[in-house]
Design a protein around this motif. Structure first.
Motif, PDB file in Angstrom:
ATOM      1  N   GLY A  28       0.745  -1.133   0.111  1.00  0.00           N
ATOM      2  CA  GLY A  28       0.022   0.000   0.087  1.00  0.00           C
ATOM      3  C   GLY A  28       0.795   1.282   0.196  1.00  0.00           C
ATOM      4  N   VAL A  29       0.148   2.387   0.010  1.00  0.00           N
ATOM      5  CA  VAL A  29       0.846   3.573  -0.387  1.00  0.00           C
ATOM      6  C   VAL A  29       1.423   4.141   1.128  1.00  0.00           C
ATOM      7  CG1 VAL A  29       0.349   6.099  -0.683  1.00  0.00           C
ATOM      8  CG2 VAL A  29      -0.972   4.386  -2.022  1.00  0.00           C
ATOM      9  N   LEU A  30       0.867   3.956   1.948  1.00  0.00           N
ATOM     10  CA  LEU A  30       1.662   4.390   3.327  1.00  0.00           C
ATOM     11  C   LEU A  30       2.977   3.390   3.636  1.00  0.00           C
ATOM     12  CD1 LEU A  30      -1.553   4.719   5.699  1.00  0.00           C
ATOM     13  CD2 LEU A  30      -0.070   6.683   4.455  1.00  0.00           C
ATOM     14  N   ALA A  31       3.070   2.371   2.922  1.00  0.00           N
ATOM     15  CA  ALA A  31       4.243   1.600   2.894  1.00  0.00           C
ATOM     16  C   ALA A  31       5.513   2.147   2.081  1.00  0.00           C
ATOM     17  CB  ALA A  31       4.095   0.133   3.030  1.00  0.00           C
ATOM     18  N   ALA A  32       5.085   2.723   1.197  1.00  0.00           N
ATOM     19  CA  ALA A  32       6.152   3.190   0.139  1.00  0.00           C
ATOM     20  C   ALA A  32       7.013   4.650   1.018  1.00  0.00           C
ATOM     21  CB  ALA A  32       5.380   3.528  -0.844  1.00  0.00           C
ATOM     22  N   THR A  33       7.686   4.638   1.815  1.00  0.00           N
ATOM     23  CA  THR A  33       8.533   5.311   2.425  1.00  0.00           C
ATOM     24  C   THR A  33       9.816   5.292   1.481  1.00  0.00           C
ATOM     25  OG1 THR A  33       9.307   4.176   4.022  1.00  0.00           O
ATOM     26  CG2 THR A  33       7.315   5.286   4.708  1.00  0.00           C
ATOM     27  N   LEU A  34      10.472   6.488   1.627  1.00  0.00           N
ATOM     28  CA  LEU A  34      11.754   6.516   0.875  1.00  0.00           C
ATOM     29  C   LEU A  34      12.625   5.365   1.542  1.00  0.00           C
ATOM     30  CD1 LEU A  34      12.567  10.275   0.592  1.00  0.00           C
ATOM     31  CD2 LEU A  34      11.711   8.783  -1.187  1.00  0.00           C
ATOM     32  N   ASP A  35      12.680   5.205   2.804  1.00  0.00           N
ATOM     33  CA  ASP A  35      13.613   4.291   3.556  1.00  0.00           C
ATOM     34  C   ASP A  35      13.156   2.561   3.063  1.00  0.00           C
ATOM     35  OD1 ASP A  35      15.026   6.024   5.087  1.00  0.00           O
ATOM     36  OD2 ASP A  35      13.697   6.183   6.569  1.00  0.00           O
ATOM     37  N   ALA A  36      11.749   2.522   2.989  1.00  0.00           N
ATOM     38  CA  ALA A  36      11.266   1.243   2.537  1.00  0.00           C
ATOM     39  C   ALA A  36      11.735   1.100   0.989  1.00  0.00           C
ATOM     40  CB  ALA A  36       9.722   1.223   2.617  1.00  0.00           C
ATOM     41  N   VAL A 105      -1.121  -1.319 -12.009  1.00  0.00           N
ATOM     42  CA  VAL A 105      -1.597  -1.224 -10.766  1.00  0.00           C
ATOM     43  C   VAL A 105      -1.144  -0.499  -9.916  1.00  0.00           C
ATOM     44  CG1 VAL A 105      -1.939  -3.155  -9.308  1.00  0.00           C
ATOM     45  CG2 VAL A 105      -2.319  -3.643 -11.554  1.00  0.00           C
ATOM     46  N   ALA A 106       0.154  -0.099  -9.802  1.00  0.00           N
ATOM     47  CA  ALA A 106       0.722   0.756  -8.749  1.00  0.00           C
ATOM     48  C   ALA A 106       0.190   2.085  -8.736  1.00  0.00           C
ATOM     49  CB  ALA A 106       2.220   0.674  -8.775  1.00  0.00           C
ATOM     50  N   ALA A 107      -0.021   2.391 -10.249  1.00  0.00           N
ATOM     51  CA  ALA A 107      -0.339   3.809 -10.413  1.00  0.00           C
ATOM     52  C   ALA A 107      -2.113   4.056  -9.910  1.00  0.00           C
ATOM     53  CB  ALA A 107      -0.265   4.295 -11.772  1.00  0.00           C
ATOM     54  N   THR A 108      -2.600   3.025 -10.039  1.00  0.00           N
ATOM     55  CA  THR A 108      -4.215   2.900  -9.649  1.00  0.00           C
ATOM     56  C   THR A 108      -4.288   3.235  -8.158  1.00  0.00           C
ATOM     57  OG1 THR A 108      -4.615   1.635 -11.680  1.00  0.00           O
ATOM     58  CG2 THR A 108      -6.365   1.689  -9.894  1.00  0.00           C
ATOM     59  N   LEU A 109      -3.307   2.186  -7.554  1.00  0.00           N
ATOM     60  CA  LEU A 109      -3.460   2.482  -6.032  1.00  0.00           C
ATOM     61  C   LEU A 109      -2.947   3.755  -5.622  1.00  0.00           C
ATOM     62  CD1 LEU A 109      -1.724  -1.107  -5.303  1.00  0.00           C
ATOM     63  CD2 LEU A 109      -4.106  -0.436  -4.919  1.00  0.00           C
ATOM     64  N   LEU A 110      -2.027   4.425  -6.203  1.00  0.00           N
ATOM     65  CA  LEU A 110      -1.634   5.582  -6.087  1.00  0.00           C
ATOM     66  C   LEU A 110      -2.679   6.574  -6.077  1.00  0.00           C
ATOM     67  CD1 LEU A 110       0.749   7.683  -4.854  1.00  0.00           C
ATOM     68  CD2 LEU A 110       1.385   7.768  -7.013  1.00  0.00           C
ATOM     69  N   ALA A 111      -3.364   6.582  -7.302  1.00  0.00           N
ATOM     70  CA  ALA A 111      -4.553   7.463  -7.550  1.00  0.00           C
ATOM     71  C   ALA A 111      -5.632   7.402  -6.753  1.00  0.00           C
ATOM     72  CB  ALA A 111      -5.049   7.234  -9.005  1.00  0.00           C
ATOM     73  N   GLN A 112      -5.891   6.048  -6.242  1.00  0.00           N
ATOM     74  CA  GLN A 112      -6.917   5.876  -5.390  1.00  0.00           C
ATOM     75  C   GLN A 112      -6.657   7.000  -3.887  1.00  0.00           C
ATOM     76  OE1 GLN A 112      -7.342   1.838  -5.362  1.00  0.00           O
ATOM     77  NE2 GLN A 112      -8.851   1.740  -6.861  1.00  0.00           N
ATOM     78  N   SER A 113      -5.471   6.626  -3.642  1.00  0.00           N
ATOM     79  CA  SER A 113      -5.062   7.442  -2.415  1.00  0.00           C
ATOM     80  C   SER A 113      -4.786   8.776  -2.513  1.00  0.00           C
ATOM     81  CB  SER A 113      -3.505   6.599  -2.104  1.00  0.00           C
ATOM     82  OG  SER A 113      -2.989   7.440  -0.774  1.00  0.00           O
TER      83      SER A 113
END
Length: 184
Positions: A28-36, A105-113
């Protein structure tokens, strides 16, 4: 030696963007930190920031890659021997590991968020696909129906809600509709 120093710049960028897409899809979007993302890509945070100066730049890079992949796919669609309709419907049944599919799929998840730029790129690509269908289908409503059928196939197969063999009669019926409309 950090991996970002070993890999050529484009390979390091792609590895970082692949890591971002994986995190978005898997966690998910919240897990996509720079560190991660850096950890997932096997680069230092400094290496990530060398290529993408901020999280926004990282998302922009992912969306630029999606746009480039989509534009390339539309060109293939326009040049396909069976025509844009056949190409669109058949490629709507993609494999999970397909790079365009993963980017979308990744962009769709980002767009939803977040909406914004991710949504804009997806809308732009949808318009490009529709214009490609319109090069073969004179009826704008029928072209949109074909596009939506492809979208439905894509969605259902992406979540394993339908087996590809079950859609063969649907694909044939859509092809007949397009052929009948062309003869009028």
């Amino acid at each position: 030696m950090p991996l970002s120093k070993v890999l050529p710049m484009s390979a390091a960028r792609d590895r970082i963007l692949d890591a971002l897409e994986s995190l978005l899809i898997d966690k998910g979007v919240l897990a996509a930190t720079l560190d991660a993302v850096a950890s997932e890509a096997g680069v230092s945070k400094g290496g990530l920031l060398y290529h993408f100066g901020s999280k926004e730049a990282l998302f922009t890079g992912m969306l630029e890659r999606l746009r480039a992949r989509g534009v390339e796919d539309v060109q293939l669609m326009l040049q396909a021997p069976g025509g844009p309709t056949r190409y669109h419907l058949e490629t709507s049944m993609v494999e999970q590991g397909d790079p365009l599919h993963r980017s979308f799929v990744a962009a769709t998840l980002l767009a939803q968020s977040t909406g914004g730029q991710a949504r804009d790129v997806i809308v732009e690509l949808n318009e490009r696909y529709l214009r490609a269908l319109l090069t073969e289908i004179d009826d704008p409503e029928l072209a949109r129906i074909v596009q939506l059928v492809g979208d439905g196939l894509y969605f259902n197969l992406a979540i394993d809600a339908q087996h590809p063999s079950e859609v063969a009669p649907v694909l044939e019926r859509v092809r007949r509709l397009v052929s009948e409309a062309d003869r009028r």
